[in-house]
Design an enzyme around this catalytic site. Structure first.
Site, PDB file in Angstrom:
ATOM      1  N   ASN A 209       0.839  -1.194   0.000  1.00 39.57           N
ATOM      2  CA  ASN A 209       0.000   0.000   0.000  1.00 39.57           C
ATOM      3  C   ASN A 209       0.875   1.245   0.000  1.00 39.57           C
ATOM      4  O   ASN A 209       2.099   1.147  -0.073  1.00 39.57           O
ATOM      5  CB  ASN A 209      -0.955  -0.011   1.201  1.00 39.57           C
ATOM      6  CG  ASN A 209      -0.223  -0.133   2.526  1.00 39.57           C
ATOM      7  OD1 ASN A 209       0.597   0.710   2.870  1.00 39.57           O
ATOM      8  ND2 ASN A 209      -0.511  -1.203   3.273  1.00 39.57           N
ATOM      9  N   ASP A 279      -4.827  -6.178   4.631  1.00 38.40           N
ATOM     10  CA  ASP A 279      -5.974  -6.951   5.104  1.00 38.40           C
ATOM     11  C   ASP A 279      -6.050  -8.310   4.406  1.00 38.40           C
ATOM     12  O   ASP A 279      -6.654  -9.248   4.940  1.00 38.40           O
ATOM     13  CB  ASP A 279      -7.273  -6.181   4.856  1.00 38.40           C
ATOM     14  CG  ASP A 279      -7.353  -4.907   5.691  1.00 38.40           C
ATOM     15  OD1 ASP A 279      -6.877  -4.935   6.842  1.00 38.40           O
ATOM     16  OD2 ASP A 279      -7.868  -3.898   5.194  1.00 38.40           O
ATOM     17  N   LYS A 337     -14.612   1.503  15.108  1.00 33.60           N
ATOM     18  CA  LYS A 337     -13.362   0.768  15.309  1.00 33.60           C
ATOM     19  C   LYS A 337     -12.894   0.884  16.755  1.00 33.60           C
ATOM     20  O   LYS A 337     -12.404  -0.093  17.345  1.00 33.60           O
ATOM     21  CB  LYS A 337     -12.294   1.311  14.354  1.00 33.60           C
ATOM     22  CG  LYS A 337     -11.016   0.516  14.285  1.00 33.60           C
ATOM     23  CD  LYS A 337     -10.111   1.054  13.175  1.00 33.60           C
ATOM     24  CE  LYS A 337      -8.852   0.214  13.028  1.00 33.60           C
ATOM     25  NZ  LYS A 337      -7.980   0.726  11.921  1.00 33.60           N
ATOM     26  N   LYS A 341     -12.795  -2.807  18.688  1.00 35.72           N
ATOM     27  CA  LYS A 341     -11.479  -3.395  18.933  1.00 35.72           C
ATOM     28  C   LYS A 341     -10.950  -3.112  20.331  1.00 35.72           C
ATOM     29  O   LYS A 341      -9.777  -3.319  20.618  1.00 35.72           O
ATOM     30  CB  LYS A 341     -10.506  -2.932  17.856  1.00 35.72           C
ATOM     31  CG  LYS A 341     -11.036  -3.290  16.459  1.00 35.72           C
ATOM     32  CD  LYS A 341     -10.010  -3.289  15.381  1.00 35.72           C
ATOM     33  CE  LYS A 341     -10.625  -3.779  14.072  1.00 35.72           C
ATOM     34  NZ  LYS A 341      -9.671  -3.849  12.967  1.00 35.72           N
TER      35      LYS A 341
END
Length: 401
Positions: A209, A279, A337, A341
């Site tokens: 990325n 991912d 998130k 998480k």
């Protein structure tokens, strides 16, 4: 704060050296153990005997004057010091430190010490504003040195302006305040992830990325400057670390980052996951380069392990901070998130906003803690944003004590 602290006072050759005598006296009154080290030029302004009488300790001037044959003096003093103060710090000594020059006792010792170094400049107003001096000060700041800004006033050269060595009381107050502020992180172990990962297809191809690692590396530098011992798990990047408190662990794949983050996690007080981890990865990899085909080539992908989710589930006393790089509804998705998480805080940014994307030197972000207290960070360098994030973490941890 300075009681029983080992203080190395470096005195370089400027007229303001006379103030260093008063500074030595104030430090000893605070209970500090003071050793004075002078450049040869400084001895033209003040006698070493003066400092010896006030500090009740030998004064160091000559690198080759080894008073104890069992020790190498400049290494012994470098290891002994908890704090080093350079006052006055002339343009010359500042330039030497920046360039890594070690041609006298003081410059040699400063290269060897691991102590916090405080620099109190004193020079002509035009010298202080010279581009070379400004560049050198910025470089030293990036390396983790601390500065006590000179005051404005009448200078020995006759000019009026910035460049006058601060008063001893002010120097001590600044150091006391800084040491107090850093106390929270000084004993902390911080684990930070940075950069991208690479997921191999064959020996010449991989998925990755746009992450440069700049944000994670800036966070590591900021935390180290605040006294923390940092473990930096870094994906493939060309960035170098310079602070001695940073232990860099290089990885390539998401699986390797998962393993290293989990290995260091139990021993960490604060964990900041700033890396942009893949991912997905190719389900099948090839030991030899895949040849060009006539038709389409479909690469089947499989999920990688969710590092942040795993750390959130394992968390006991760690303060866990995540990052959310979003392109739509950043705040809404970031808060999801944060909750999902089990994070203590999250840094949210819209990477489609100019100045906040991957690879750049700036960022725009919002810091939100688990109590949904938020802090907006407008466009700034990644170093400046990192300093703010570290300060927010310090604040929130203090509030929970």
């Amino acid at each position: 704060m300075l009681s029983n602290t080992n203080v190395l006072l470096g005195v370089s050759g400027g007229i303001a050296a006379y103030k260093a005598v008063a500074l030595t006296s104030k430090l000893t009154q605070q209970g500090a153990n003071v050793r004075v080290m002078m450049t040869p030029s400084a001895t033209e302004f003040v006698s070493p005997l003066t400092f010896q009488a006030i500090s009740r300790s030998s004064v160091y001037v000559d690198t080759f004057d080894e008073k104890d044959p069992k020790k190498i003096a400049h290494i012994d003093v470098a290891d002994w010091a908890d704090i080093a103060i350079i006052a006055p710090a002339t343009a010359n000594i500042i330039g030497k430190i920046t360039a890594g020059i070690a041609d006298d006792m003081l410059s040699t010792t400063l290269l060897a010490t691991q102590a916090d170094v405080y620099i109190a400049p004193a020079m002509n107003v035009h010298m202080y504003g010279h581009p070379a001096v400004i560049r050198n000060l910025k470089q030293l700041e990036d390396w983790g040195y601390h500065f006590i800004e000179p005051g404005d006033g009448y200078l020995a050269c006759g000019y009026v302006g910035k460049g006058r060595l601060e008063e001893p009381e002010t120097i001590i107050n600044v150091i006391n305040e800084h040491q107090s502020d850093n106390k929270l992180l000084a004993s902390r172990k911080i684990l930070i992830s940075a950069g991208p990962t690479r997921e191999q297809i064959d020996p010449v191809r991989f998925f990755t990325n746009r992450s440069s690692g700049k944000m994670g590396f800036s966070l590591a530098e900021a935390a180290a400057k605040h006294g923390a011992h940092v473990t930096l798990v870094a994906g493939p990047t060309e960035i170098e670390v310079s602070h001695p408190n940073i232990n860099r662990v290089d990885i390539t794949t998401a699986e390797e980052m998962f393993e290293e983050m989990n290995r260091h996690f139990p021993y960490s007080d604060i964990v900041i996951k700033a890396a942009a981890v893949a991912d997905y990865r190719p389900k099948h990899t090839y030991d030899e380069k895949m040849k060009k085909q006539e038709d389409e080539w479909n690469v089947e992908m499989e999920r990688t392990k969710d590092i942040l989710q795993t750390l959130g589930e394992k968390k006991t006393t760690q303060y866990l901070v995540g990052f959310a790089a979003e392109t739509s509804d950043p705040l809404k998705n970031g808060l999801k998130k944060l909750e999902k998480k089990n994070l203590d805080a999250i840094v949210i940014n819209n990477i489609s906003t100019e100045g906040a994307g991957f690879g750049g030197d700036t960022n725009i972000a919002t810091y939100v803690n688990k109590h949904h207290k938020s802090e907006e960070m407008t466009l700034a360098t990644k170093q400046e944003v990192s300093e703010k994030i570290v300060s927010f973490i310090e604040r929130d941890m203090k509030d929970e004590v």
